[in-house]
Design an enzyme around this catalytic site. Structure first.
Site, PDB file in Angstrom:
ATOM      1  N   CYS A 224      47.095  34.809  34.210  1.00 32.83           N
ATOM      2  CA  CYS A 224      46.212  34.451  34.625  1.00 32.83           C
ATOM      3  C   CYS A 224      45.509  34.771  33.381  1.00 32.83           C
ATOM      4  CB  CYS A 224      46.044  36.081  35.138  1.00 32.83           C
ATOM      5  SG  CYS A 224      44.233  36.768  34.562  1.00 32.83           S
TER       6      CYS A 224
ATOM      7  N   CYS B 186      40.811  28.910  34.580  1.00 32.55           N
ATOM      8  CA  CYS B 186      40.517  30.313  35.525  1.00 32.55           C
ATOM      9  C   CYS B 186      42.211  30.110  36.208  1.00 32.55           C
ATOM     10  CB  CYS B 186      39.462  30.472  35.818  1.00 32.55           C
ATOM     11  SG  CYS B 186      39.794  32.041  37.463  1.00 32.55           S
TER      12      CYS B 186
ATOM     13  N   HIS C  20      43.185  36.417  31.568  1.00 25.62           N
ATOM     14  CA  HIS C  20      42.852  37.034  30.659  1.00 25.62           C
ATOM     15  C   HIS C  20      44.061  37.452  30.491  1.00 25.62           C
ATOM     16  CE1 HIS C  20      38.787  36.983  32.943  1.00 25.62           C
ATOM     17  NE2 HIS C  20      38.256  38.169  32.312  1.00 25.62           N
TER      18      HIS C  20
ATOM     19  N   TYR D  57      37.222  37.525  40.007  1.00 23.78           N
ATOM     20  CA  TYR D  57      37.788  36.267  40.815  1.00 23.78           C
ATOM     21  C   TYR D  57      38.629  36.753  42.000  1.00 23.78           C
ATOM     22  CZ  TYR D  57      34.328  32.875  38.642  1.00 23.78           C
ATOM     23  OH  TYR D  57      33.411  32.504  37.786  1.00 23.78           O
TER      24      TYR D  57
ATOM     25  N   ASP E  21      35.521  30.623  33.353  1.00 29.02           N
ATOM     26  CA  ASP E  21      36.146  31.088  34.162  1.00 29.02           C
ATOM     27  C   ASP E  21      35.957  32.503  34.479  1.00 29.02           C
ATOM     28  OD1 ASP E  21      38.482  32.796  34.144  1.00 29.02           O
ATOM     29  OD2 ASP E  21      38.487  34.191  32.315  1.00 29.02           O
TER      30      ASP E  21
HETATM   31  N1  DGL Z   1      40.754  34.573  34.417  1.00 34.87           N
HETATM   32  C1  DGL Z   1      41.060  34.336  35.904  1.00 34.87           C
HETATM   33  C2  DGL Z   1      42.358  34.180  36.143  1.00 34.87           C
HETATM   34  O1  DGL Z   1      43.143  32.923  35.551  1.00 34.87           O
HETATM   35  C3  DGL Z   1      40.205  35.485  37.167  1.00 34.87           C
HETATM   36  C4  DGL Z   1      40.220  36.995  36.941  1.00 34.87           C
HETATM   37  C5  DGL Z   1      39.842  37.247  38.141  1.00 34.87           C
HETATM   38  O2  DGL Z   1      38.765  36.902  38.222  1.00 34.87           O
HETATM   39  O3  DGL Z   1      40.399  38.057  38.808  1.00 34.87           O
HETATM   40  O4  DGL Z   1      43.143  33.971  37.211  1.00 34.87           O
END
Ligand code: DGL
Length: 228
Positions: free
Chosen positions: A176, A69, A178, A38, A6
């Protein structure tokens, strides 16, 4: 060896669930914080970044790779599957199906800009939403990065900006990896809403795929290596 990656700490929320049900396989987790976020990158940038990580994980002897991710999954998984036909990829997508199956009327899907604008998310909605259900998509730009960098002031500011316009939401999808870190803060805006993330689903799916490919290790002490 199972590889997981991730753009930083987000996928650790998936790793936690995996550890509960896969207890012998060795795991390597690649936290790509240097390329976080990302969510605002182009598809070409994401293809390059994720290919580099996959190359690294293959070198570490991984046969199966969990893309922990939503952004990398919705934008790159088809590309990675065709580029690396001998590797099994397990993706992470917003748990829209769960909200639809549980008959919620007003579902708010939170994700990065790249995820909420992806074709995969459109397809998930088309496939699962019943006509009387409403699904709202909200791109929470900056939120994953604020979580990655532990910037609490920014997290509070962004949640206020992104969540206060919504009312009568009965379910929330954390699209997401996070966002589970700020689940309690999100819940405060919608005290009665059910909140879902994809971690349990990904872990269960991974276990099934390991079993069907004869890759589930059944004994021995598990090692988990985290690369930053
Ligand atoms: N944790 C990631 C997701 O599930 C990406 C977050 C990022 O880097 O913008 O999309």
């Amino acid at each position: 060896m199972i590889g997981i990656f991730d753009s930083g700490i987000g996928g650790l929320t998936i790793l936690e669930e995996i550890k509960k049900i896969i207890v012998h396989n060795n795991i390597i987790y690649y936290a790509d914080s240097k390329n976080n976020p990302y969510g605002t990158k182009t598809d070409d940038e994401l293809k390059k970044i994720t290919s580099d990580i996959v190359d690294y994980l293959i070198n570490q002897n991984c046969k199966i790779i969990v893309i922990a991710c939503n952004t990398a999954t919705t934008r790159c998984i088809s590309y990675l599957r065709s580029k690396y036909p001998n590797i099994i990829f397990i993706g992470t997508e917003p748990a829209i199906k769960i909200a639809c199956d549980n008959n919620y009327l007003n579902t708010l899907v939170l994700g990065t800009t790249a995820t909420v604008n992806s074709k995969s998310v459109q397809k998930l909605i088309e496939k699962n939403k019943k006509p009387h259900q409403k699904i709202y998509l909200k791109a929470c730009e900056g939120l994953a990065n604020a979580i990655e960098t532990n910037n609490n002031i920014k997290i509070d500011e962004l949640l206020k900006e992104y969540l206060s316009p919504y009312h009568d939401i009965d379910s929330i999808i954390l699209g997401c990896t996070h966002y589970p870190y700020v689940k309690d803060k999100i819940q405060k805006y919608f005290p009665k809403a059910a909140i879902y993330d994809s971690s349990e689903g990904v872990a269960k799916h991974l276990k099934k795929v390991l079993i069907s490919n004869n890759l589930l290790t059944r004994k021995g002490k598990q090692t988990i290596k985290i690369i930053k």
